[in-house]
Design a protein around this motif. Structure first.
Motif, PDB file in Angstrom:
ATOM      1  N   ASN A  64     -42.113   4.131 -60.807  1.00 20.72           N
ATOM      2  CA  ASN A  64     -42.426   3.492 -59.529  1.00 20.72           C
ATOM      3  C   ASN A  64     -41.300   2.573 -59.088  1.00 20.72           C
ATOM      4  O   ASN A  64     -40.909   2.549 -57.914  1.00 20.72           O
ATOM      5  N   ILE A  65     -40.736   1.824 -60.032  1.00 20.34           N
ATOM      6  CA  ILE A  65     -39.617   0.928 -59.711  1.00 20.34           C
ATOM      7  C   ILE A  65     -38.389   1.727 -59.275  1.00 20.34           C
ATOM      8  O   ILE A  65     -37.713   1.378 -58.298  1.00 20.34           O
ATOM      9  N   SER A  66     -38.092   2.814 -60.015  1.00 14.55           N
ATOM     10  CA  SER A  66     -36.912   3.624 -59.670  1.00 14.55           C
ATOM     11  C   SER A  66     -37.062   4.277 -58.302  1.00 14.55           C
ATOM     12  O   SER A  66     -36.098   4.384 -57.540  1.00 14.55           O
ATOM     13  N   GLU A  67     -38.281   4.699 -57.937  1.00 18.64           N
ATOM     14  CA  GLU A  67     -38.512   5.287 -56.618  1.00 18.64           C
ATOM     15  C   GLU A  67     -38.324   4.253 -55.521  1.00 18.64           C
ATOM     16  O   GLU A  67     -37.764   4.545 -54.457  1.00 18.64           O
ATOM     17  N   ILE A  95     -52.901   3.668 -82.378  1.00 19.98           N
ATOM     18  CA  ILE A  95     -52.059   4.762 -81.882  1.00 19.98           C
ATOM     19  C   ILE A  95     -52.484   5.169 -80.479  1.00 19.98           C
ATOM     20  O   ILE A  95     -51.645   5.426 -79.603  1.00 19.98           O
ATOM     21  N   HIS A  96     -53.786   5.235 -80.243  1.00 25.21           N
ATOM     22  CA  HIS A  96     -54.277   5.609 -78.909  1.00 25.21           C
ATOM     23  C   HIS A  96     -53.826   4.604 -77.854  1.00 25.21           C
ATOM     24  O   HIS A  96     -53.328   4.998 -76.784  1.00 25.21           O
ATOM     25  N   PHE A  97     -53.989   3.315 -78.140  1.00 24.29           N
ATOM     26  CA  PHE A  97     -53.569   2.305 -77.172  1.00 24.29           C
ATOM     27  C   PHE A  97     -52.053   2.277 -77.011  1.00 24.29           C
ATOM     28  O   PHE A  97     -51.543   1.929 -75.934  1.00 24.29           O
ATOM     29  N   THR A  98     -51.326   2.668 -78.045  1.00 24.16           N
ATOM     30  CA  THR A  98     -49.864   2.786 -77.920  1.00 24.16           C
ATOM     31  C   THR A  98     -49.505   3.869 -76.912  1.00 24.16           C
ATOM     32  O   THR A  98     -48.619   3.683 -76.063  1.00 24.16           O
ATOM     33  N   PHE A  99     -50.202   5.019 -76.985  1.00 22.69           N
ATOM     34  CA  PHE A  99     -49.979   6.086 -76.014  1.00 22.69           C
ATOM     35  C   PHE A  99     -50.337   5.626 -74.599  1.00 22.69           C
ATOM     36  O   PHE A  99     -49.614   5.914 -73.634  1.00 22.69           O
ATOM     37  N   VAL A 100     -51.458   4.910 -74.478  1.00 19.58           N
ATOM     38  CA  VAL A 100     -51.894   4.440 -73.162  1.00 19.58           C
ATOM     39  C   VAL A 100     -50.868   3.480 -72.566  1.00 19.58           C
ATOM     40  O   VAL A 100     -50.472   3.615 -71.390  1.00 19.58           O
ATOM     41  N   ILE A 101     -50.423   2.517 -73.354  1.00 18.56           N
ATOM     42  CA  ILE A 101     -49.439   1.533 -72.863  1.00 18.56           C
ATOM     43  C   ILE A 101     -48.114   2.220 -72.528  1.00 18.56           C
ATOM     44  O   ILE A 101     -47.475   1.903 -71.519  1.00 18.56           O
ATOM     45  N   SER A 102     -47.704   3.185 -73.352  1.00 25.71           N
ATOM     46  CA  SER A 102     -46.464   3.922 -73.081  1.00 25.71           C
ATOM     47  C   SER A 102     -46.564   4.683 -71.759  1.00 25.71           C
ATOM     48  O   SER A 102     -45.617   4.692 -70.964  1.00 25.71           O
ATOM     49  N   GLY A 103     -47.717   5.318 -71.517  1.00 24.31           N
ATOM     50  CA  GLY A 103     -47.906   6.020 -70.251  1.00 24.31           C
ATOM     51  C   GLY A 103     -47.849   5.090 -69.060  1.00 24.31           C
ATOM     52  O   GLY A 103     -47.238   5.406 -68.024  1.00 24.31           O
ATOM     53  N   LEU A 104     -48.475   3.922 -69.178  1.00 30.75           N
ATOM     54  CA  LEU A 104     -48.436   2.944 -68.094  1.00 30.75           C
ATOM     55  C   LEU A 104     -47.013   2.445 -67.843  1.00 30.75           C
ATOM     56  O   LEU A 104     -46.596   2.259 -66.690  1.00 30.75           O
ATOM     57  N   LEU A 105     -46.260   2.234 -68.921  1.00 25.27           N
ATOM     58  CA  LEU A 105     -44.873   1.787 -68.769  1.00 25.27           C
ATOM     59  C   LEU A 105     -44.009   2.859 -68.103  1.00 25.27           C
ATOM     60  O   LEU A 105     -43.156   2.551 -67.259  1.00 25.27           O
ATOM     61  N   PHE A 106     -44.219   4.130 -68.490  1.00 27.72           N
ATOM     62  CA  PHE A 106     -43.489   5.226 -67.844  1.00 27.72           C
ATOM     63  C   PHE A 106     -43.777   5.251 -66.345  1.00 27.72           C
ATOM     64  O   PHE A 106     -42.862   5.386 -65.520  1.00 27.72           O
TER      65      PHE A 106
END
Length: 199
Positions: free
Chosen positions: A192-195, A176-187
């Motif tokens: 960054n791409i949209s900017e 679950i912790h790594f899921t949160f970390v990966i989700s944050g990185l993806l966000f």
């Protein structure tokens, strides 16, 4: 005969066509209806107020819980000799409550200013700097950062009392912790791409 013909011609020029007049009336009514509908939709943003008030109530409950934990768990640790791990766990529980309260504050302040109305606090020197600069994408990143921090503290607490926790529960906490970390990185990557696309 010529006078009669001229009168007929003048009469035909003065009388307006009913079709054009009816169209103008219909367009005017639709425009008024559109204005009323748009004002109603715009005013619907105030329906979010009960949600934010309930979040403030949750913060008050967290304050009571924080005071309860401090009085019944931290104060006795000063009077009685206990293991260091137990002290750390009690402190981590308080930090966990504090982070959740901070998360709710971010949601209330940023959500109200983003979706309901601007705060009239320009002359207030105590206004936090992030209130003026935070956008919806920044709000998502702050929320994910808070969730990752809370998850990391819970995981740290589980590692401290690892002998009392089953291996299956510990594995799920790590996942679950790594899921949160990966989700944050993806966000962050998507923002960054949209900017870059907008610029």
């Amino acid at each position: 005969m010529k006078t009669t013909d001229s009168n007929k011609a003048s009469t035909s020029e003065v009388v307006p066509t009913n079709g054009t007049s009816d169209n103008k009336i219909t367009v005017s009514k639709l425009k008024k209806l559109e204005i009323i509908l748009e004002r109603g939709i715009f005013a619907a943003r105030w329906l979010l107020i009960p949600f934010y008030l309930c979040c403030l109530l949750l913060i008050a409950i967290l304050v009571l819980k924080f005071a309860q934990n401090f009085w019944f768990k931290i104060i006795p640790l000063v009077l009685v000799e206990v293991e260091q791990s137990e002290v750390i766990l009690s402190i981590l529980e308080l930090i966990d409550l504090l982070l959740v309260a901070n998360l709710l504050i971010i949601i209330v302040f940023s959500g109200y200013e983003s979706f309901v109305s601007k705060f009239d606090l320009e002359e207030n020197v105590d206004k936090p700097e992030w209130m003026s600069n935070i956008s919806f994408s920044n709000l998502k990143l702050k929320l994910m950062g808070s969730l990752v921090t809370i998850s990391a503290i819970d995981l740290l607490g589980s590692f401290i009392k690892v002998s009392e926790i089953s291996q299956k529960v510990l594995i799920w906490q790590v996942i679950i912790h790594f899921t949160f970390v990966i989700s944050g990185l993806l966000f962050a990557w998507m923002d960054n791409i949209s900017e870059k696309i907008e610029s």
